[in-house]
Design an enzyme around this catalytic site. Structure first.
Site, PDB file in Angstrom:
ATOM      1  N   CYS A  86       0.850  -1.196   0.000  1.00 20.60           N
ATOM      2  CA  CYS A  86       0.000   0.000   0.000  1.00 20.60           C
ATOM      3  C   CYS A  86       0.889   1.251   0.000  1.00 20.60           C
ATOM      4  O   CYS A  86       1.330   1.722   1.056  1.00 20.60           O
ATOM      5  CB  CYS A  86      -0.926  -0.004   1.209  1.00 20.60           C
ATOM      6  SG  CYS A  86      -2.116   1.345   1.211  1.00 20.60           S
ATOM      7  N   GLU A 405     -23.031   4.597  -0.187  1.00 16.15           N
ATOM      8  CA  GLU A 405     -23.349   3.206   0.130  1.00 16.15           C
ATOM      9  C   GLU A 405     -22.171   2.284  -0.194  1.00 16.15           C
ATOM     10  O   GLU A 405     -21.916   1.320   0.526  1.00 16.15           O
ATOM     11  CB  GLU A 405     -24.597   2.762  -0.639  1.00 16.15           C
ATOM     12  CG  GLU A 405     -25.881   3.439  -0.201  1.00 16.15           C
ATOM     13  CD  GLU A 405     -26.250   3.097   1.239  1.00 16.15           C
ATOM     14  OE1 GLU A 405     -26.098   1.926   1.643  1.00 16.15           O
ATOM     15  OE2 GLU A 405     -26.670   4.009   1.969  1.00 16.15           O
TER      16      GLU A 405
END
Length: 435
Positions: A86, A405
């Site tokens: 990452c 969402e």
């Protein structure tokens, strides 16, 4: 009838304004404490009630009182983020590591770090990829390693940081934040050595124009939600920048040699390839299999749960962290959502299932009923091997869903994974303590 409609509209406006003020306040706190609003916080801004809980926990484990010195905490975060390659988190914590006085030589590779930190490498890779292998013997090794041994309090804080950053990697890749922070092999076209890829997202006005003007795709992703008070943020960023420039000018006049050292340290950040902090790169996620061997036995929540066992143990060993983590778990599962509680529970239990954790009182047939196949593939990828493709494609069944969402989905994945890693580690610590 008109009056009722007007009142409903008025309530919606008031609700929107409250949300706007809450997000703005959170971002202002981030500006005061860190001088920037990071990309992860911007992604989470659509859920301010969760963001507040997340930032509180992150600030506590990385900056507040605790047994580990600050440079150790950020270096552990680097180790955790590196397991998933990452770039975003490795760069971020490399910069913070130097700001709190960390030795820049440690950023050369893992071998340059102190032996005590290198001892964490094994549990780091186990928790990141196959947490069900976490055993009492791992705890014993760290606590009884002669002069390099860890105290139990230090180990618990280290594990919380590891699990926090592993799960945060899932969110970073799930929300496609990491794709904008590709490694730099060298300073491009005379880029000043103090520039790092995340500066453009943090309002650094010293970033070269060619790099400060991102593509339309990046601009859209980096832009703050329309509910954020941009004027207030820009004024704060400008003020912070002016103060930083004034300090830098004074530093140039009085401490030229020290400035040179700082530039060399910052260059290390830009060159910090996550792979240099990884050993055994072939160790990765494997399908959890139910076998006869003890270390592959299913983890049954009825025997060891967060509510009945993990919470009290971790709160006793690392003061208040149990309450902060519990607030995160509760916050993410109770966020207002278009989706039913049954769907959210199916997502949570499915993640735990692929990590070897089972609930005896749950009907797993609901997972197949409520989660479409492409959604299950996405959830498993983000939870177990988020860096495999570097870009996580949102499942087709969720394409029409609002961005908030989809972010909620990634938050559920992150928190379920975090709890799973903590459960395995806390059970191993419990076994060590009663052995």
């Amino acid at each position: 009838m008109t009056k009722v409609h007007y009142n409903v509209l008025e309530l919606k406006v008031l609700s929107f304004l409250c949300l706007k003020e809450r997000v703005s306040l959170l971002f202002m706190k981030a500006l005061v404490s860190r001088g920037s609003v990071d990309a992860v916080s911007q992604q989470m801004a659509s859920h301010p009630q969760y963001l507040e809980s997340f930032l509180r926990t992150q600030h506590y484990i990385l900056h507040m009182d605790g047994p580990l010195p600050l440079p150790y905490r950020h270096y552990i975060a680097i180790m955790a983020a590196a397991r998933h390659h990452c770039n975003y988190l490795v760069y971020l914590h490399s910069a913070q590591f130097l700001r709190v006085g960390g030795d820049p030589l440690w950023l050369q590779d893992l071998e340059a770090a102190p032996p005590r930190l290198r001892l964490l490498d094994h549990i780091n890779k186990v928790l990141a990829h196959q947490p069900w292998l976490m055993a009492c013997s791992h705890i014993q090794t760290l606590l009884k390693s002669g002069e390099q041994c860890w105290s139990l309090a230090e180990l618990v804080q280290a594990v919380v940081i590891l699990a926090h950053c592993h799960s945060l990697c899932s969110f970073v890749f799930g929300s496609d934040t990491d794709s904008d922070f590709a490694p730099l092999s060298k300073s491009p076209n005379g880029t000043p050595p103090t520039f790092c890829p995340f500066d453009a997202a943090n309002g650094n006005t010293n970033v070269p124009q060619s790099l400060a003007t991102p593509s339309e795709h990046i601009t859209r992703r980096r832009s703050l939600d329309s509910s954020i008070d941009m004027t207030c943020l820009k004024e704060r960023i400008q003020k912070s920048q002016e103060e930083r420039e004034k300090r830098e000018e004074q530093l140039l006049q009085t401490q030229t040699l020290q400035q040179t050292d700082m530039e060399e340290e910052e260059e290390l950040i830009c060159f910090a390839d996550p792979s240099r902090f990884i050993t055994d790169p072939d160790f990765c996620y494997q399908e959890f299999a139910r076998r006869e061997e003890d270390h592959f036995q299913v983890f049954r929540v009825q025997d060891y749960s967060w509510e009945d066992h993990g919470f009290s143990l971790i709160n006793r060993l690392y003061s208040d962290i149990g309450h902060l983590l519990d607030d995160r778990f509760r916050s993410v599962t109770t966020l207002p959502s278009l989706h039913s509680p049954d769907l959210k529970r199916a997502i949570w239990n499915y993640i735990h299932c692929v990590l070897g954790i089972r609930y005896d009182d749950y009907d797993y047939g609901e997972v197949n009923q409520l989660l479409e196949r492409d959604l299950k593939v996405y959830i498993k990828a983000v939870a177990c091997f988020p860096d495999a493709t570097k870009t996580s494609v949102c499942p087709l069944s969720w394409t029409p869903v609002k961005p908030s969402e989809r972010i909620h989905l990634n938050l559920l994945i992150m928190e379920a994974r975090l709890q799973a890693e903590l459960l395995y580690t806390l059970r191993a610590i419990t076994q060590y303590m009663i052995a």
